[in-house]
Design a protein around this motif. Structure first.
Motif, PDB file in Angstrom:
ATOM      1  N   TYR A 186       7.945  -1.745 -21.680  1.00 36.51           N
ATOM      2  CA  TYR A 186       6.757  -2.263 -21.723  1.00 36.51           C
ATOM      3  C   TYR A 186       6.507  -3.137 -20.502  1.00 36.51           C
ATOM      4  N   PHE A 187       7.721  -3.211 -19.680  1.00 34.12           N
ATOM      5  CA  PHE A 187       7.701  -3.747 -18.159  1.00 34.12           C
ATOM      6  C   PHE A 187       8.369  -2.929 -17.344  1.00 34.12           C
ATOM      7  N   PRO A 188       7.857  -3.048 -15.970  1.00 35.89           N
ATOM      8  CA  PRO A 188       8.331  -1.965 -14.968  1.00 35.89           C
ATOM      9  C   PRO A 188       9.388  -2.246 -14.315  1.00 35.89           C
ATOM     10  N   PHE A 189      10.321  -3.425 -14.537  1.00 37.79           N
ATOM     11  CA  PHE A 189      11.541  -3.662 -13.924  1.00 37.79           C
ATOM     12  C   PHE A 189      12.791  -3.795 -14.869  1.00 37.79           C
ATOM     13  N   LEU A 190      13.849  -3.454 -14.481  1.00 40.22           N
ATOM     14  CA  LEU A 190      15.158  -3.668 -15.394  1.00 40.22           C
ATOM     15  C   LEU A 190      15.422  -5.247 -15.647  1.00 40.22           C
ATOM     16  N   LEU A 213       5.241 -10.507 -21.226  1.00 43.30           N
ATOM     17  CA  LEU A 213       6.316 -10.884 -20.535  1.00 43.30           C
ATOM     18  C   LEU A 213       7.516 -10.940 -21.054  1.00 43.30           C
ATOM     19  N   PRO A 214       8.532 -10.383 -20.405  1.00 44.70           N
ATOM     20  CA  PRO A 214      10.079 -10.373 -20.972  1.00 44.70           C
ATOM     21  C   PRO A 214      10.491 -11.820 -21.433  1.00 44.70           C
ATOM     22  N   GLY A 215      10.704 -12.272 -22.479  1.00 42.64           N
ATOM     23  CA  GLY A 215      11.138 -13.755 -22.717  1.00 42.64           C
ATOM     24  C   GLY A 215      10.174 -14.687 -22.076  1.00 42.64           C
ATOM     25  N   SER A 233      -5.909  -3.376  -3.042  1.00 39.24           N
ATOM     26  CA  SER A 233      -6.957  -2.921  -2.292  1.00 39.24           C
ATOM     27  C   SER A 233      -6.866  -1.275  -1.924  1.00 39.24           C
ATOM     28  N   TRP A 234      -5.652  -0.983  -1.809  1.00 40.60           N
ATOM     29  CA  TRP A 234      -5.078   0.524  -1.773  1.00 40.60           C
ATOM     30  C   TRP A 234      -5.149   1.278  -3.127  1.00 40.60           C
ATOM     31  N   TYR A 235      -4.552   0.758  -4.106  1.00 43.43           N
ATOM     32  CA  TYR A 235      -4.498   1.141  -5.315  1.00 43.43           C
ATOM     33  C   TYR A 235      -5.970   1.508  -5.832  1.00 43.43           C
ATOM     34  N   LYS A 236      -6.636   0.783  -6.025  1.00 41.61           N
ATOM     35  CA  LYS A 236      -8.106   0.888  -6.625  1.00 41.61           C
ATOM     36  C   LYS A 236      -8.824   1.961  -5.888  1.00 41.61           C
ATOM     37  N   GLU A 237      -8.534   2.655  -4.653  1.00 42.30           N
ATOM     38  CA  GLU A 237      -8.711   3.607  -4.174  1.00 42.30           C
ATOM     39  C   GLU A 237      -8.077   5.041  -4.001  1.00 42.30           C
ATOM     40  N   HIS A 238      -6.843   4.865  -4.607  1.00 37.20           N
ATOM     41  CA  HIS A 238      -5.808   5.838  -4.547  1.00 37.20           C
ATOM     42  C   HIS A 238      -5.034   5.884  -6.130  1.00 37.20           C
ATOM     43  N   LYS A 239      -5.574   5.758  -7.257  1.00 36.61           N
ATOM     44  CA  LYS A 239      -4.945   5.626  -8.490  1.00 36.61           C
ATOM     45  C   LYS A 239      -4.231   6.993  -8.728  1.00 36.61           C
ATOM     46  N   GLU A 240      -4.745   8.064  -8.166  1.00 32.19           N
ATOM     47  CA  GLU A 240      -4.265   9.321  -8.492  1.00 32.19           C
ATOM     48  C   GLU A 240      -2.958   9.679  -7.814  1.00 32.19           C
ATOM     49  N   GLU A 241      -2.492   8.774  -7.008  1.00 30.22           N
ATOM     50  CA  GLU A 241      -1.179   9.048  -6.305  1.00 30.22           C
ATOM     51  C   GLU A 241       0.170   8.148  -6.945  1.00 30.22           C
ATOM     52  N   VAL A 242      -0.276   7.367  -8.037  1.00 28.52           N
ATOM     53  CA  VAL A 242       0.666   6.607  -8.522  1.00 28.52           C
ATOM     54  C   VAL A 242       1.022   7.194  -9.774  1.00 28.52           C
ATOM     55  N   ARG A 243       2.439   7.269 -10.065  1.00 30.39           N
ATOM     56  CA  ARG A 243       3.320   7.981 -11.131  1.00 30.39           C
ATOM     57  C   ARG A 243       3.138   6.924 -12.304  1.00 30.39           C
ATOM     58  N   ALA A 244       2.102   7.112 -13.234  1.00 27.43           N
ATOM     59  CA  ALA A 244       2.066   6.056 -14.251  1.00 27.43           C
ATOM     60  C   ALA A 244       3.113   6.454 -15.146  1.00 27.43           C
ATOM     61  N   LYS A 245       3.368   5.367 -15.865  1.00 30.93           N
ATOM     62  CA  LYS A 245       4.391   5.495 -17.135  1.00 30.93           C
ATOM     63  C   LYS A 245       3.687   5.025 -18.279  1.00 30.93           C
ATOM     64  N   PRO A 246       4.113   5.527 -19.463  1.00 29.22           N
ATOM     65  CA  PRO A 246       3.471   5.183 -20.873  1.00 29.22           C
ATOM     66  C   PRO A 246       3.668   3.648 -21.304  1.00 29.22           C
ATOM     67  N   PRO A 305       0.707  -1.272   0.013  1.00 27.63           N
ATOM     68  CA  PRO A 305      -0.138   0.031   0.016  1.00 27.63           C
ATOM     69  C   PRO A 305       0.729   1.283   0.102  1.00 27.63           C
ATOM     70  N   MET A 306       0.165   2.092  -0.582  1.00 24.31           N
ATOM     71  CA  MET A 306       0.904   3.713  -0.886  1.00 24.31           C
ATOM     72  C   MET A 306       2.164   3.626  -1.795  1.00 24.31           C
ATOM     73  N   ASN A 307       2.376   2.497  -2.395  1.00 25.46           N
ATOM     74  CA  ASN A 307       3.639   2.647  -3.446  1.00 25.46           C
ATOM     75  C   ASN A 307       2.946   3.369  -4.639  1.00 25.46           C
ATOM     76  N   ASN A 308       3.842   4.392  -4.757  1.00 21.99           N
ATOM     77  CA  ASN A 308       3.651   5.529  -5.944  1.00 21.99           C
ATOM     78  C   ASN A 308       4.236   5.095  -7.386  1.00 21.99           C
ATOM     79  N   VAL A 309       5.186   4.072  -7.139  1.00 25.59           N
ATOM     80  CA  VAL A 309       5.903   3.841  -8.271  1.00 25.59           C
ATOM     81  C   VAL A 309       4.906   2.648  -9.213  1.00 25.59           C
ATOM     82  N   TYR A 310       5.263   2.758 -10.609  1.00 28.51           N
ATOM     83  CA  TYR A 310       4.164   2.236 -11.354  1.00 28.51           C
ATOM     84  C   TYR A 310       4.652   0.814 -11.671  1.00 28.51           C
ATOM     85  N   ARG A 311       4.724  -0.007 -10.797  1.00 25.13           N
ATOM     86  CA  ARG A 311       5.173  -1.219 -10.731  1.00 25.13           C
ATOM     87  C   ARG A 311       3.897  -2.354 -10.490  1.00 25.13           C
ATOM     88  N   GLU A 312       3.600  -2.934  -9.481  1.00 24.79           N
ATOM     89  CA  GLU A 312       2.397  -3.789  -9.526  1.00 24.79           C
ATOM     90  C   GLU A 312       1.108  -3.060  -9.782  1.00 24.79           C
TER      91      GLU A 312
END
Length: 301
Positions: free
Chosen positions: A242-246, A170-172, A276-289, A148-155
């Motif tokens: 296309y994927f949020p991790f190195l 998926l990568p590979g 559960s947190w994200y669906k109520e706080h989507k505006e707090e996450v920095r989405a990437k394209p 919860p509260m993760n503002n990075v666009y991963r999960e």
């Protein structure tokens, strides 16, 4: 305890401020006051690089330094502090060079990691300055933090794909291993350090077992009660498009943490809490394209 948390408005520092406030501690947060504060804390409004005398009147039982990214960050905070008892720095696993044997251990030499660049070097500087000026400090080196509260666009990215019933690219073959640590487990471990005061001062922290990206994606979709249909993306497509991790696999040796705190949040439960947190706080996450890239280049439907 009287606790100072640097930051207090974004992900790790925000969660920590709320966690310790809800535990009944007197929590002060140090930030510029440009974002909403969590309930139950006292704001000390200042930039850590121009503190003046705002911290001098206070004696803190603990300083939780969560927003130090350079040696200068630590030097400026220490110069502005009055008296304090314990100090915990949240550093990073990025301090270990990729050339070292894995899993990384706390006593290994630190150095530049080509995957993390300046971020890792800044954390090394922060650790060195602090260790030189405050020998009794605790230093924590986590892998990927989530919850919860993760503002990075991963999960959150995977949750978006699941909500839209998209196949997941998926990568590979999806075999890249990732190591995670739930944000509440990080806070619980800091709490244990403050209570038990162990002699060991530097800790790798994280789940002892890694998961593959395919397993992680399946758990993220599972938080919505869904199963992903996966599509493999060849290695010549830039993964971060296309994927949020190195495209970098590493692991931390966390046995010292496990001895102090053997019970951890399981990844399935942690991701359910994150959604559960994200669906109520989507505006707090920095989405990437990422989805835009998929639409334009991978023929997503």
């Amino acid at each position: 305890m009287k606790i100072l948390v640097t930051g207090g408005t974004v992900f790790v520092s925000k969660y920590a401020a709320q966690y310790f406030a809800q535990k009944g501690h007197e929590v002060f947060v140090l930030n510029r006051g440009t974002r909403p504060q969590v309930p139950g804390v006292t704001l000390l409004k200042a930039d850590r690089h121009s503190l003046g005398d705002i911290l001098k009147p206070h004696r803190f039982d603990a300083v939780l330094d969560i927003t130090a990214y350079s040696g200068a960050d630590v030097e400026n905070l220490l110069a502005g502090l009055g008296e304090f008892d314990q100090y915990i720095l949240v550093s990073s696993s990025a301090v270990y060079p990729q050339t070292l044997p894995q899993p990384f251990q706390e006593d290994m030499p630190l150095g530049e990691n080509i995957h993390w660049g300046g971020y890792g070097m800044g954390k090394i500087e922060a650790e060195k300055v602090l260790a030189g000026k405050v020998p009794g400090t605790y230093i924590l080196r986590p892998p990927y933090l989530y919850g919860p509260m993760n503002n990075v666009y991963r999960e959150a990215f995977v949750f978006d794909c699941a909500e839209q019933d998209r196949p997941f690219y998926l990568p590979g073959e999806g075999k890249l291993p990732l190591q995670f640590f739930h944000i509440e487990d990080l806070c619980r471990f800091m709490e244990l350090l403050l209570e038990k005061r162990p002699r060991k001062r530097v800790y790798n922290v994280g789940n002892p077992k890694a998961v593959t990206v395919a397993e992680w994606v399946k758990l993220c979709y599972g938080a919505l009660g869904k199963e992903p249909a996966s599509i493999s993306v060849p290695g010549d497509v830039p993964q971060r498009s296309y994927f949020p991790f190195l495209n970098y696999a590493y692991s931390l040796e966390v046995s010292a943490q496990q001895m102090l705190m053997p019970a951890l949040r399981d990844l399935r439960t942690g991701l359910e809490e994150a959604y559960s947190w994200y669906k109520e706080h989507k505006e707090e996450v920095r989405a990437k394209p990422l989805l835009a890239f998929i639409e334009e280049n991978l023929n997503a439907k």
